[in-house]
Design an enzyme around this catalytic site. Structure first.
Site, mmCIF file in Angstrom:
data_model
loop_
_atom_site.group_PDB
_atom_site.id
_atom_site.type_symbol
_atom_site.label_atom_id
_atom_site.label_comp_id
_atom_site.label_asym_id
_atom_site.label_seq_id
_atom_site.Cartn_x
_atom_site.Cartn_y
_atom_site.Cartn_z
ATOM 1 C CB ALA A 167 32.362 -3.808 21.011
ATOM 2 C CB SER A 168 35.527 0.802 22.129
ATOM 3 O OG SER A 168 35.082 1.883 21.356
ATOM 4 N N GLY A 169 32.471 1.468 23.921
ATOM 5 C CA GLY A 169 31.879 2.349 24.926
ATOM 6 C C GLY A 169 31.922 3.829 24.595
ATOM 7 N N PRO A 175 37.699 2.153 17.643
ATOM 8 C CG PRO A 175 38.663 1.984 19.759
ATOM 9 C CD PRO A 175 38.419 2.950 18.653
ATOM 10 C CG ASP A 203 24.542 4.894 23.828
ATOM 11 O OD1 ASP A 203 23.869 5.445 24.721
ATOM 12 O OD2 ASP A 203 25.628 4.327 24.029
ATOM 13 N N GLY A 241 30.322 5.047 21.656
ATOM 14 C CA GLY A 241 29.258 5.330 20.683
ATOM 15 C C GLY A 241 29.678 5.209 19.228
ATOM 16 N N GLY A 242 30.565 4.275 18.922
ATOM 17 C CA GLY A 242 31.022 4.112 17.540
ATOM 18 C C GLY A 242 29.895 3.674 16.602
ATOM 19 N N GLY A 243 29.362 2.486 16.831
ATOM 20 C CA GLY A 243 28.302 1.948 15.974
ATOM 21 C C GLY A 243 27.049 2.812 16.021
ATOM 22 N N GLY A 290 26.914 6.001 16.615
ATOM 23 C CA GLY A 290 27.220 7.235 15.881
ATOM 24 C C GLY A 290 27.105 7.018 14.377
ATOM 25 C CE LYS A 294 28.674 6.815 24.592
ATOM 26 N NZ LYS A 294 28.154 5.579 25.154
HETATM 27 O O1 C5P Z 1 20.062 -0.306 22.551
HETATM 28 P P1 C5P Z 1 21.347 -0.975 22.267
HETATM 29 O O2 C5P Z 1 21.188 -2.078 21.253
HETATM 30 O O3 C5P Z 1 22.462 -0.066 21.917
HETATM 31 O O4 C5P Z 1 21.764 -1.654 23.613
HETATM 32 C C1 C5P Z 1 22.574 -2.786 23.672
HETATM 33 C C2 C5P Z 1 22.217 -3.574 24.909
HETATM 34 O O5 C5P Z 1 22.650 -2.870 26.056
HETATM 35 C C3 C5P Z 1 20.742 -3.804 25.117
HETATM 36 O O6 C5P Z 1 20.314 -4.959 24.459
HETATM 37 C C4 C5P Z 1 20.647 -3.951 26.615
HETATM 38 O O7 C5P Z 1 21.048 -5.274 26.990
HETATM 39 C C5 C5P Z 1 21.734 -3.033 27.118
HETATM 40 N N1 C5P Z 1 21.209 -1.717 27.523
HETATM 41 C C6 C5P Z 1 20.469 -1.621 28.669
HETATM 42 N N2 C5P Z 1 19.984 -0.409 29.066
HETATM 43 C C7 C5P Z 1 20.241 0.707 28.351
HETATM 44 C C8 C5P Z 1 21.013 0.633 27.168
HETATM 45 C C9 C5P Z 1 21.480 -0.605 26.785
HETATM 46 O O8 C5P Z 1 20.222 -2.626 29.352
HETATM 47 N N3 C5P Z 1 19.770 1.870 28.775
#
Ligand code: C5P
Length: 295
Positions: A103-105, A101, A143, A107-109, A111, A11
């Site tokens: 925690a890399s932005g 990698p 995500d 969408g690894g986990g 996905g 992603k």
């Molecule tokens: O939902 P997910 O666990 O992937 O999100 C991780 C963290 O990212 C959330 O606990 C929240 O702190 C932050 N987040 C957010 N707003 C979003 C998505 C994520 O604040 N739309």
């Protein structure tokens, strides 16, 4: 069918505007998202007990227990199927090949969790409809729904709400990308928490903005990733990555999601591959991948 293997999509947030914050702390987003091949691999098979094994370049040290989102996905699905349909899911053995990698932005986990829902629905012939799968996905993370929907249709999308509202964009220009991560894991909650200004302008995307690649590049230059500022306070190396992508010929570069992976848009496949090779040579410890969008 005794087993199934699902390859996740990568992603990429081409733009990510944070437009507000809900009372529960989650942020309202307005994001332009594209998908690329290919991410992690999840193999699922019916077995005599639940089990998770992990391999792949980035698999070392990952939790194989309940701390792993894919175990949570299996449990949530099992509970949902029992409560709603009085059905029993068999025991499942899962293998995750972690190519992306952590925690890399990109969408690894998320996905991986999406792949478990998608794969088990087929493997165990659960016949859950898309709405049921998406609602389970949202319980696992903001995500996860978009990563799940990309397994059905990898078109680019506008993603809104906290991530649950999706609008597919058809005839989106194909992009040749290089993805680069400097080897820094960034915590998504920490990056969101460090964002000072929560109410920012929306994307205002219309069909004219992506009628071809030039129009899209023009649009992207006027858009933002609002999480860049806070991510830079935790990982200043992101600036080096962006500068490097530009130096090796990117027409446009930006950080994806909460970072630290950045993408560069290149003129064609050859220039993307050439840049990826050169960057990898100079920075052998960075994750560098030449790819292209699917939509
Ligand atoms: O939902 P997910 O666990 O992937 O999100 C991780 C963290 O990212 C959330 O606990 C929240 O702190 C932050 N987040 C957010 N707003 C979003 C998505 C994520 O604040 N739309």
């Amino acid at each position: 069918m005794k087993n199934i293997c699902v390859t996740t999509q990568i992603k990429v947030n081409l733009a990510l505007h944070v437009t507000g914050q809900r009372e529960n702390g989650y942020h309202e987003l307005d994001s332009l998202v594209a998908f690329c091949h290919s991410g992690d691999q999840i193999s699922l098979k019916i077995f005599d007990k639940d089990a998770l094994t992990i391999d792949g370049l980035y698999g070392a040290g990952l939790d194989t227990g309940q701390g792993n989102l894919i175990c949570q996905a299996l449990d949530k699905l099992r509970l949902f199927y029992l409560e709603k349909y009085q059905g029993q899911l068999p025991f499942i053995s899962m293998n995750l090949t972690k190519n992306l990698p952590l925690a890399s932005g990109i969408g690894g986990g998320s996905g991986d969790a999406a792949a478990v829902i998608y794969g088990l629905n087929q493997l165990c012939k659960l016949n859950l409809n898309k709405k049921e799968q998406l609602s389970l996905a949202l319980q696992l993370g903001a995500d996860v729904p978009i990563c799940l929907s990309a397994l059905y249709d990898s078109s680019a999308r506008v993603m809104q709400g906290i991530g649950e509202k999706m609008t597919p964009l058809h005839h989106f220009p194909k992009l040749h990308l290089v993805l680069v991560n400097p080897g820094v894991a960034l915590s998504t909650p920490a990056v969101f928490n460090a964002l000072m200004q929560k109410n920012n302008a929306s994307l205002h995307l219309n069909a004219e903005n992506y009628k071809n690649k030039n129009a899209l590049l023009c649009f992207l230059k006027q858009s933002r990733n609002d999480l860049l500022g806070p991510a830079l306070t935790m990982a200043p190396q992101i600036n080096d990555v962006l500068r490097t992508l530009d130096k090796y010929g990117a027409e446009f570069s930006r950080m994806s999601g909460s970072g630290a992976t950045c993408f560069g848009i290149f003129e064609n496949k050859e220039s993307a591959q050439k840049a990826a090779l050169s960057i990898k040579e100079v920075f052998p410890n960075w994750y560098v991948s030449a790819t292209q969008t699917e939509g």
